[in-house]
Design a protein around this motif. Structure first.
Motif, PDB file in Angstrom:
ATOM      1  N   SER A  48       0.845  -1.194   0.000  1.00 34.48           N
ATOM      2  CA  SER A  48       0.000   0.000   0.000  1.00 34.48           C
ATOM      3  C   SER A  48       0.879   1.241   0.000  1.00 34.48           C
ATOM      4  CB  SER A  48      -0.906   0.001   1.236  1.00 34.48           C
ATOM      5  OG  SER A  48      -1.587   1.233   1.343  1.00 34.48           O
ATOM      6  N   ASN A  49       0.303   2.343  -0.503  1.00 36.45           N
ATOM      7  CA  ASN A  49       0.987   3.633  -0.396  1.00 36.45           C
ATOM      8  C   ASN A  49       0.037   4.695   0.147  1.00 36.45           C
ATOM      9  OD1 ASN A  49      -0.619   4.083  -2.650  1.00 36.45           O
ATOM     10  ND2 ASN A  49       1.060   3.809  -4.097  1.00 36.45           N
ATOM     11  N   ALA A  50      -0.897   4.244   1.011  1.00 41.64           N
ATOM     12  CA  ALA A  50      -1.891   5.166   1.566  1.00 41.64           C
ATOM     13  C   ALA A  50      -1.238   6.288   2.364  1.00 41.64           C
ATOM     14  CB  ALA A  50      -2.880   4.397   2.434  1.00 41.64           C
ATOM     15  N   GLU A  51      -0.051   6.013   2.934  1.00 34.78           N
ATOM     16  CA  GLU A  51       0.614   7.062   3.722  1.00 34.78           C
ATOM     17  C   GLU A  51       1.172   8.155   2.817  1.00 34.78           C
ATOM     18  OE1 GLU A  51       3.687   6.005   6.605  1.00 34.78           O
ATOM     19  OE2 GLU A  51       2.306   4.424   7.278  1.00 34.78           O
ATOM     20  N   MET A  52       1.722   7.751   1.674  1.00 33.09           N
ATOM     21  CA  MET A  52       2.342   8.723   0.773  1.00 33.09           C
ATOM     22  C   MET A  52       1.301   9.398  -0.115  1.00 33.09           C
ATOM     23  SD  MET A  52       5.442   8.201  -1.965  1.00 33.09           S
ATOM     24  CE  MET A  52       6.698   7.327  -1.122  1.00 33.09           C
ATOM     25  N   ASN A  69      -5.143   9.299  -3.349  1.00 34.21           N
ATOM     26  CA  ASN A  69      -5.199   8.447  -4.551  1.00 34.21           C
ATOM     27  C   ASN A  69      -4.214   7.291  -4.405  1.00 34.21           C
ATOM     28  OD1 ASN A  69      -3.057  10.274  -4.766  1.00 34.21           O
ATOM     29  ND2 ASN A  69      -2.961  10.062  -6.981  1.00 34.21           N
ATOM     30  N   HIS A  70      -4.452   6.515  -3.357  1.00 34.08           N
ATOM     31  CA  HIS A  70      -3.486   5.457  -3.052  1.00 34.08           C
ATOM     32  C   HIS A  70      -3.769   4.198  -3.869  1.00 34.08           C
ATOM     33  CE1 HIS A  70      -6.457   3.339  -0.577  1.00 34.08           C
ATOM     34  NE2 HIS A  70      -5.577   2.389  -0.371  1.00 34.08           N
ATOM     35  N   ASP A  71      -2.743   3.341  -3.911  1.00 34.35           N
ATOM     36  CA  ASP A  71      -2.847   2.015  -4.530  1.00 34.35           C
ATOM     37  C   ASP A  71      -2.727   0.969  -3.427  1.00 34.35           C
ATOM     38  OD1 ASP A  71      -2.478   2.940  -7.443  1.00 34.35           O
ATOM     39  OD2 ASP A  71      -0.636   3.660  -6.530  1.00 34.35           O
ATOM     40  N   GLU A  72      -3.253  -0.193  -3.700  1.00 32.68           N
ATOM     41  CA  GLU A  72      -3.164  -1.257  -2.704  1.00 32.68           C
ATOM     42  C   GLU A  72      -3.290  -2.608  -3.397  1.00 32.68           C
ATOM     43  OE1 GLU A  72      -5.437  -0.068   0.891  1.00 32.68           O
ATOM     44  OE2 GLU A  72      -5.789  -2.217   1.111  1.00 32.68           O
ATOM     45  N   ILE A  73      -2.470  -3.562  -2.977  1.00 30.71           N
ATOM     46  CA  ILE A  73      -2.577  -4.950  -3.456  1.00 30.71           C
ATOM     47  C   ILE A  73      -2.634  -5.816  -2.195  1.00 30.71           C
ATOM     48  CG2 ILE A  73      -1.455  -6.801  -4.760  1.00 30.71           C
ATOM     49  CD1 ILE A  73      -0.051  -4.633  -6.431  1.00 30.71           C
ATOM     50  N   ASP A  74      -3.785  -6.449  -1.975  1.00 28.82           N
ATOM     51  CA  ASP A  74      -4.058  -7.071  -0.672  1.00 28.82           C
ATOM     52  C   ASP A  74      -4.166  -8.576  -0.705  1.00 28.82           C
ATOM     53  OD1 ASP A  74      -4.481  -4.592   0.515  1.00 28.82           O
ATOM     54  OD2 ASP A  74      -6.632  -4.616   0.102  1.00 28.82           O
ATOM     55  N   ILE A  75      -3.518  -9.205   0.264  1.00 27.84           N
ATOM     56  CA  ILE A  75      -3.874 -10.578   0.637  1.00 27.84           C
ATOM     57  C   ILE A  75      -4.358 -10.494   2.077  1.00 27.84           C
ATOM     58  CG2 ILE A  75      -2.977 -12.865   1.212  1.00 27.84           C
ATOM     59  CD1 ILE A  75      -1.022 -12.609  -1.087  1.00 27.84           C
ATOM     60  N   PHE A  82      -9.173 -16.955   1.961  1.00 30.22           N
ATOM     61  CA  PHE A  82      -8.079 -16.234   1.348  1.00 30.22           C
ATOM     62  C   PHE A  82      -8.703 -15.163   0.461  1.00 30.22           C
ATOM     63  CE2 PHE A  82      -5.020 -15.596  -2.039  1.00 30.22           C
ATOM     64  CZ  PHE A  82      -3.812 -15.585  -1.374  1.00 30.22           C
ATOM     65  N   GLN A  83      -8.510 -13.917   0.844  1.00 33.25           N
ATOM     66  CA  GLN A  83      -9.149 -12.827   0.104  1.00 33.25           C
ATOM     67  C   GLN A  83      -8.101 -11.946  -0.556  1.00 33.25           C
ATOM     68  OE1 GLN A  83     -12.609 -10.847   1.545  1.00 33.25           O
ATOM     69  NE2 GLN A  83     -11.532  -8.907   1.693  1.00 33.25           N
ATOM     70  N   THR A  84      -8.393 -11.518  -1.783  1.00 37.93           N
ATOM     71  CA  THR A  84      -7.468 -10.624  -2.484  1.00 37.93           C
ATOM     72  C   THR A  84      -8.236  -9.396  -2.949  1.00 37.93           C
ATOM     73  OG1 THR A  84      -7.927 -11.681  -4.612  1.00 37.93           O
ATOM     74  CG2 THR A  84      -6.081 -12.556  -3.339  1.00 37.93           C
ATOM     75  N   ASN A  85      -7.528  -8.294  -3.057  1.00 42.02           N
ATOM     76  CA  ASN A  85      -8.159  -7.082  -3.566  1.00 42.02           C
ATOM     77  C   ASN A  85      -7.102  -6.193  -4.211  1.00 42.02           C
ATOM     78  OD1 ASN A  85     -10.256  -5.305  -4.113  1.00 42.02           O
ATOM     79  ND2 ASN A  85     -11.053  -5.391  -2.026  1.00 42.02           N
ATOM     80  N   ILE A  86      -7.534  -5.345  -5.121  1.00 35.93           N
ATOM     81  CA  ILE A  86      -6.633  -4.385  -5.768  1.00 35.93           C
ATOM     82  C   ILE A  86      -7.336  -3.042  -5.811  1.00 35.93           C
ATOM     83  CG2 ILE A  86      -5.399  -3.810  -7.901  1.00 35.93           C
ATOM     84  CD1 ILE A  86      -5.379  -6.784  -8.607  1.00 35.93           C
ATOM     85  N   TYR A  87      -6.677  -2.014  -5.316  1.00 32.12           N
ATOM     86  CA  TYR A  87      -7.192  -0.659  -5.455  1.00 32.12           C
ATOM     87  C   TYR A  87      -6.195   0.132  -6.296  1.00 32.12           C
ATOM     88  CZ  TYR A  87     -10.226  -1.869  -1.551  1.00 32.12           C
ATOM     89  OH  TYR A  87     -11.129  -2.472  -0.731  1.00 32.12           O
ATOM     90  N   GLY A 140      -6.654   5.304  -5.767  1.00 32.81           N
ATOM     91  CA  GLY A 140      -7.771   5.807  -4.961  1.00 32.81           C
ATOM     92  C   GLY A 140      -9.134   5.262  -5.337  1.00 32.81           C
ATOM     93  N   SER A 141      -9.162   4.181  -6.111  1.00 33.25           N
ATOM     94  CA  SER A 141     -10.445   3.648  -6.596  1.00 33.25           C
ATOM     95  C   SER A 141     -11.155   2.795  -5.558  1.00 33.25           C
ATOM     96  CB  SER A 141     -10.207   2.796  -7.843  1.00 33.25           C
ATOM     97  OG  SER A 141      -9.493   1.621  -7.484  1.00 33.25           O
ATOM     98  N   THR A 142     -11.270   3.302  -4.326  1.00 34.19           N
ATOM     99  CA  THR A 142     -11.843   2.457  -3.270  1.00 34.19           C
ATOM    100  C   THR A 142     -13.334   2.213  -3.471  1.00 34.19           C
ATOM    101  OG1 THR A 142     -11.976   4.451  -1.943  1.00 34.19           O
ATOM    102  CG2 THR A 142     -10.171   2.949  -1.457  1.00 34.19           C
ATOM    103  N   HIS A 143     -13.978   2.973  -4.355  1.00 29.17           N
ATOM    104  CA  HIS A 143     -15.398   2.720  -4.611  1.00 29.17           C
ATOM    105  C   HIS A 143     -15.602   1.504  -5.515  1.00 29.17           C
ATOM    106  CE1 HIS A 143     -13.830   5.159  -7.830  1.00 29.17           C
ATOM    107  NE2 HIS A 143     -14.834   4.787  -8.590  1.00 29.17           N
ATOM    108  N   ILE A 144     -14.523   1.040  -6.161  1.00 31.63           N
ATOM    109  CA  ILE A 144     -14.647  -0.172  -6.971  1.00 31.63           C
ATOM    110  C   ILE A 144     -13.986  -1.309  -6.207  1.00 31.63           C
ATOM    111  CG2 ILE A 144     -14.196  -1.256  -9.207  1.00 31.63           C
ATOM    112  CD1 ILE A 144     -13.529   1.545 -10.254  1.00 31.63           C
TER     113      ILE A 144
END
Ligand SMILES: *[C@@H]1O[C@H](CO)[C@@H](O)[C@H](O)[C@H]1NC(C)=O
Ligand SMILES: *[C@@H]1O[C@H](CO)[C@@H](O)[C@H](O)[C@H]1NC(C)=O
Ligand SMILES: *[C@@H]1O[C@H](CO)[C@@H](O)[C@H](O)[C@H]1NC(C)=O
Length: 314
Positions: free
Chosen positions: A112-116, A120-126, A139-144, A147-151
């Motif tokens: 994640s780069n939510a701090e920086m 409009n952050h990006d995130e790749i989640d496990i 096991f859940q995955t997600n990609i933001y 800043g596209s947290t609405h999708i």
């Protein structure tokens, strides 16, 4: 009880035992033996690559920081984060999840780069989600993206093993070409960059996070089965952490790349052929896994995303 009834009961018990074992769907799956990307890079120990994020006293370092236990109890969760920001890389940890009743417990391994970039952050989640039934960690995955947290680009899977019994490898490949999630070197999800919405993809530098936290509200159908601290402490173990890629130097506004765990090279270690594209074997392995173990995909949820993102082909 008469003899016949007893016999009947016995037969019935045998039938129900059989149906239990055939319905425990994880049996009889042998993961394909694919290229061990996790063998390509050396592990990074805590002092070399990470720092405390929160819950200091709940972080236990062992074996010279190559083995980390994170604890969640009533007083706190805990987590650690990479010292550097990476602009592309291969990230891996062997993780063993807390055993026993773990509903509401979340163990996360994510970029994640939510701090920086708070807006409009990006995130790749496990995210590994504890469940009432200890064998059913999800096991859940997600990609933001930007800043596209609405999708929600969420996908959920079951696993073919009990992740509380042994260490298993959970990895992320993130480069210019795609984002890939892997379990024990089997790719289970690929997002090809350029196919996603407005051709954008996670492309700004991100840090790697390893955390354990109370997801009662979020992970259990709106708090249906919250964390039960009677079963605390919940301990997740991490080892064989790998981070190989290019680090972003925010002061110099430039990146420098690791080679065998050291910051030495100008070559991006995840640009090579084996990282740019899945092999045919990897693709077949991924398709087989998804057919069998995927339980949710945003591409099949028009209620949540009224307009499905363009990468969701019919
Ligand atoms: C422990 O880790 C440090 C780096 O953090 C390394 O320099 C040192 O050689 C390691 N010691 C042993 C005994 O492996
Ligand atoms: C990302 O978001 C920022 C701010 O909202 C915007 O200025 C920028 O153009 C976006 N970048 C991409 C690649 O969509
Ligand atoms: C770390 O966690 C493991 C379980 O994976 C446990 O066996 C071990 O005792 C823990 N060590 C410490 C120091 O907490």
């Amino acid at each position: 009880m008469g003899f016949l009834q007893e016999k009947f009961l016995l037969a019935w018990l045998m039938i129900s035992a059989m149906s239990v074992s055939t319905s425990s769907r994880n049996d009889h799956y042998t993961p394909p033996d694919l290229k061990h990307l996790t063998d390509l890079f050396p592990p990074v120990n805590f002092d070399q690559g990470f720092k405390e994020l929160y819950g200091g006293s709940h972080i236990k370092l062992m074996e010279n920081g190559s083995f980390v236990n994170l604890t969640l109890d009533k007083s706190s969760g805990s987590g650690f984060v990479s010292q550097n920001y990476y602009n592309y890389g291969f990230f891996n940890a062997a993780i063993k999840l807390p055993s026993g009743y773990s509903s509401g417990v979340v163990v996360a391994f994510y970029l994640s780069n939510a701090e920086m970039f708070p807006h409009n952050h990006d995130e790749i989640d496990i995210e590994l989600l504890g469940h009432e039934n200890k064998k059913e960690w999800i096991f859940q995955t997600n990609i933001y993206i930007n800043g596209s947290t609405h999708i929600g680009r969420e996908e959920k899977f079951r696993l073919w093993f009990d992740p509380t019994q042994q260490f298993h490898q959970y990895s992320i490949i993130w480069n210019n070409h795609h984002t890939v999630f892997l379990v024990d070197n089997v790719p289970i999800r690929e997002a090809i960059h350029g196919e996603s919405i407005s051709s954008s993809s996670p492309s700004k530098p991100m840090s790697l996070y390893c955390t354990i936290w109370d997801g009662s509200e979020w992970a259990t159908n709106g708090g249906k089965n919250p964390v039960n601290y009677k079963y605390a402490p919940f301990v997740a173990s991490f080892r064989e952490m790998q981070m190989e890629g290019c680090m972003w130097d925010n002061v110099k506004q430039g990146s420098f790349c690791t080679k065998n765990g050291q910051g030495l090279s100008s070559l991006d270690p995840v640009e090579g052929e084996e990282f740019a594209k899945l092999s045919q074997e990897q693709r077949i392995g991924m398709d087989g896994f998804r057919k069998r173990f995927m339980i949710y995909s945003y591409c099949k949820d028009p209620r949540r995303n009224k307009i499905l993102p363009p990468e969701c082909k019919p």
